[in-house]
Every structure is written in structure tokens, then in C-alpha cells.
Motif scaffolding. Structure first.
Motif, PDB file in Angstrom:
ATOM      1  N   ILE A 130       9.933  -3.328  -5.364  1.00  0.00           N
ATOM      2  CA  ILE A 130      10.686  -2.819  -6.524  1.00  0.00           C
ATOM      3  C   ILE A 130      10.042  -1.548  -7.070  1.00  0.00           C
ATOM      4  N   GLU A 131       8.704  -1.488  -7.098  1.00  0.00           N
ATOM      5  CA  GLU A 131       8.047  -0.293  -7.661  1.00  0.00           C
ATOM      6  C   GLU A 131       8.382   0.980  -6.878  1.00  0.00           C
ATOM      7  N   PRO A 132       8.205   1.012  -5.544  1.00  0.00           N
ATOM      8  CA  PRO A 132       8.610   2.246  -4.853  1.00  0.00           C
ATOM      9  C   PRO A 132      10.119   2.529  -4.944  1.00  0.00           C
ATOM     10  N   GLY A 179      -3.750  -1.523  -6.178  1.00  0.00           N
ATOM     11  CA  GLY A 179      -2.599  -2.423  -6.295  1.00  0.00           C
ATOM     12  C   GLY A 179      -1.717  -2.103  -7.480  1.00  0.00           C
ATOM     13  N   HIS A 180      -0.653  -1.325  -7.241  1.00  0.00           N
ATOM     14  CA  HIS A 180       0.321  -1.074  -8.317  1.00  0.00           C
ATOM     15  C   HIS A 180       1.739  -1.421  -7.870  1.00  0.00           C
ATOM     16  N   GLU A 181       1.906  -1.826  -6.598  1.00  0.00           N
ATOM     17  CA  GLU A 181       3.217  -2.275  -6.107  1.00  0.00           C
ATOM     18  C   GLU A 181       3.028  -3.742  -5.790  1.00  0.00           C
ATOM     19  N   ALA A 182       3.317  -4.619  -6.731  1.00  0.00           N
ATOM     20  CA  ALA A 182       2.904  -6.002  -6.540  1.00  0.00           C
ATOM     21  C   ALA A 182       3.965  -6.985  -7.004  1.00  0.00           C
ATOM     22  N   ILE A 221       0.851  -1.192   0.000  1.00  0.00           N
ATOM     23  CA  ILE A 221       0.000   0.000   0.000  1.00  0.00           C
ATOM     24  C   ILE A 221       0.886   1.240   0.000  1.00  0.00           C
ATOM     25  N   CYS A 222       0.591   2.095  -0.969  1.00  0.00           N
ATOM     26  CA  CYS A 222       1.406   3.268  -1.256  1.00  0.00           C
ATOM     27  C   CYS A 222       0.686   4.506  -0.735  1.00  0.00           C
ATOM     28  N   GLY A 223       1.420   5.604  -0.577  1.00  0.00           N
ATOM     29  CA  GLY A 223       0.805   6.879  -0.193  1.00  0.00           C
ATOM     30  C   GLY A 223      -0.327   7.263  -1.131  1.00  0.00           C
ATOM     31  N   SER A 224      -0.159   6.990  -2.424  1.00  0.00           N
ATOM     32  CA  SER A 224      -1.213   7.354  -3.373  1.00  0.00           C
ATOM     33  C   SER A 224      -2.450   6.469  -3.179  1.00  0.00           C
ATOM     34  N   ASP A 225      -2.243   5.199  -2.770  1.00  0.00           N
ATOM     35  CA  ASP A 225      -3.390   4.334  -2.461  1.00  0.00           C
ATOM     36  C   ASP A 225      -4.178   4.896  -1.277  1.00  0.00           C
TER      37      ASP A 225
HETATM   38 ZN   LIG Z   1       3.187   3.636  -5.252  1.00  0.00          ZN
END
Ligand SMILES: [Zn+2]
Ligand SMILES: [Zn+2]
Length: 340
Positions: A143-145, A58-61, A36-40
Motif C-alpha cells: 500500500i505504501e509504494p 522498514g517503512h513499507e510494512a 524493501i524500497c529504492g530508498s532503503d
Molecule cells: Zn518506499
């Protein structure tokens, strides 16, 4: 399969939906983690400017390949992967001039279109970033962040031997600092949360400075001396962080804005103009940045040790957000797991 969907702010629906079919150029991912990201969190709170409900987040998966389309080569079933979550139109001016991250029709999985907050996810094979042997699913989802940090540092230009001050010691500030350090920069990270600074220090970031009740310019001078910071990177995203960055920037230096600002900020334009400061926006990353992030993690130049604050099963997404809201100041990364 289980799909989590937000029909509106502060609401999570747990839906039973069919496993997606894949086209010839797609793959099916069995999702193992989503961070879970700040944007989520902005989406959950209904404060994200560029999205519409309902949305599957879900974009950091990370996950494994369950099925591979007929026309896909170079990937194999069972392989561990992460996903580049951006969809580009390919025909607009930014896309055609090598800046797909600012595509005029950009869509991001989990924000503008459904993401990986579900047990299976169908995605074009070109979005797949294979994870190296031995890479954990936790690291895969991080990896995404980390790639956000790679994109931010790339935007700075050559950072070798540069003095860089990073505002905000949350996951993005932390990873950006580690990437900058790995690329040979002198780095300091500021925050007003001592726990996040202590974590950053434990992860190898050299100068971690608590700026609570302190002037940023003085803090920068304490670390870098009269030369000041060549670059200030704003990963905090608060009006106060940006205004203090502009007040503390040295003449002929750069300010790079990474954080998602929720509100417009009034800034002192004369300070920018008279000191000839380059204020640069950065929007996410490009595909190569993912490969850089994977390399930095597998070479041990960026560590994730300690960044995950808590795990929740995907069936408890609502509880995960309640935990985040209750621990807002101290929480780093909350990781969703899928039945294990
Ligand atoms: Zn993110
Ligand atoms: Zn485009």
C-alpha cells in the motif's frame, strides 16, 4: 524480539531487544511484512542524503495489532494494518498550511528514525491505516509504494483524459501508471528493461515502450501522436531520464519528479523557460492518499500481481540486499517475512 539494524553501510546487525512498551495513544504492531524500497537500498549503500546510521529500516510494512493504548478508540486487537511512515512536527509553516509531507522537521520511519524491520513496533494510533477484510499482508505492505503513486498523480492535477508518460517501470513507475490509468489518463510507461515492461503490460498498463537506443520524444509521438504528453512523470531518477524528459516535453506541459535523485542533474533551463514547462517536485503523500490506495487495491483497479520478485525471512535481511545487488536490473519488490 528480533530487530534488524544497520550500524553502517553494507552491514546488518541482528539484535535481541525488548518488545517496546506503548503509551496510551499508541498501538503495538506485530510486523508480518516489510518491503524493501529504492530508498532503503540507498540507505544500505550509504548513499541516502538525509539519514544517519544506525537505523532500523522498514517503512513499507503490514502487520496485526497486538496491543492498543488506553486512549485509542476505533481499532481492535488482531486487526490487519499498515502504517503511514511520516512523522510531522505540526507547527512549521508547511504543516500549518496543509502540506505536512514537506514538514520542515519531517522524519520517516526506517530512514530518519527507526522503522518496522523488527518483530514488534510501537506507533501512534493516528499513523495506522486499517486494511480491509481479505487484504493480504503482501498487499498491505505494498500500500505504501502504491500511495506514492497516488501522491504523484494527485500532484499532476486532474488527469482524466490526459496523456501521461511515465519514465521507469519499477514498482513506483508501475504503480503510478496504474493509478493514473485508474483515474482516467492515457498512460505510457518507458524503461530499458524489457522484463519490467512485460510485467507492467501483464498488470494492465496499456502502452509499455522500450526506449533503449530510442529517442523519448519519438516514442511519445508514436503513442500519443503530435499532441505529445501533457505530463511526464519521472520515476526513474537517472540524470538521463530527466534530461530526456525536458527535451521531450511539449510546450505548456508538466514534468513531475517522483524519483529520489542521488546526484544533482544539469538541465537545459532555456527549454523549460521557452516552452513554459511546469517542473513539479513531489514528496511522498498525505494520509488521504493511503485511503485512496487501499480503495484502488480493494476495487481491483490497481493490481500487485507479479511485483514481488523474492521473499526473505527477516533473519536474512543481509542476504536480501545481496540478492538485490546481484540482480539489480531485474529486481522489483523484495519482501521480508517474519517467520512464516
Ligand atoms: Zn518506499
Ligand atoms: Zn512541520
Amino acid at each position: 524480539m528480533l530487530q534488524t539494524r544497520l550500524p553502517e553501510a553494507y552491514t546488518v546487525e541482528y539484535r535481541d531487544v525488548p518488545v517496546p512498551e506503548i503509551g496510551p495513544e499508541e498501538v503495538l504492531i506485530k510486523v508480518k511484512r516489510f518491503g524493501i524500497c529504492g530508498s532503503d537500498i540507498q540507505v544500505y549503500h550509504g548513499q541516502h542524503k538525509y539519514m544517519t546510521f544506525p537505523v532500523v529500516q522498514g517503512h513499507e510494512a503490514a502487520g496485526t495489532l497486538e496491543k492498543i493504548g488506553d486512549k485509542v478508540s476505533g481499532l481492535k486487537v488482531g486487526q490487519a494494518v499498515t502504517v503511514q511512515p511520516q512523522i510531522f512536527c505540526g507547527v512549521c509553516q508547511p504543516c500549518k498550511s496543509g502540506h505536512p509531507n514537506v514538514c520542515q522537521n519531517l522524519r520517516v520511519y526506517g530512514v530518519h528514525t527507526d522503522g518496522l524491520g523488527q518483530e514488534y513496533f510501537a506507533v501512534p494510533a493516528e499513523k495506522i491505516i486499517p486494511l480491509p477484510e481479505g487484504c493480504s499482508f503482501d498487499d498491505g505492505a505494498l500500500i505504501e509504494p502504491i500511495t506514492v503513486g497516488v501522491g504523484a498523480v494527485r500532484r499532476c492535477g486532474d488527469v482524466k483524459d490526459r496523456n501521461i508518460c511515465i519514465l521507469g517501470a519499477g514498482p513506483i513507475g508501475n504503480f503510478t501508471a496504474q493509478v493514473a490509468q485508474a483515474k482516467g489518463a492515457q498512460v505510457m510507461v518507458t524503461d530499458i528493461n524489457q522484463k519490467k515492461l512485460d510485467l507492467a503490460a501483464s498488470m494492465g498498463i496499456k502502452n509499455t515502450i522500450n526506449t533503449e537506443n530510442r529517442d523519448l520524444k519519438t516514442c511519445i509521438a508514436d503513442v500519443f501522436g503530435p499532441a505529445g504528453a501533457d505530463i511526464i512523470i519521472d520515476c526513474a531518477g537517472a540524470p538521463a531520464s530527466l534530461t530526456s524528459a525536458i527535451k521531450s516535453a511539449r510546450p505548456a506541459s508538466k514534468i513531475v519528479i517522483v524519483a529520489n535523485f542521488k546526484v544533482p542533474v544539469e538541465v537545459e533551463i532555456p527549454l523549460i523557460q521557452r516552452q513554459q514547462i511546469d517542473v513539479l517536485g513531489v514528496m511522498m503523500y498525505i494520509k488521504e492518499d493511503f485511503f485512496t490506495a487501499v480503495d484502488l487495491v480493494s476495487q481491483g483497479k490497481v493490481t500487485t500481481e507479479g511485483i514481488i520478485s523474492e521473499y526473505f525471512d527477516i533473519s536474512k535481511l543481509k542476504e536480501a540486499y545481496e540478492y538485490i545487488d546481484a540482480n539489480r536490473l531485474d529486481v522489483n519488490k523484495v519482501m521480508m517475512t517474519f517467520g512464516e
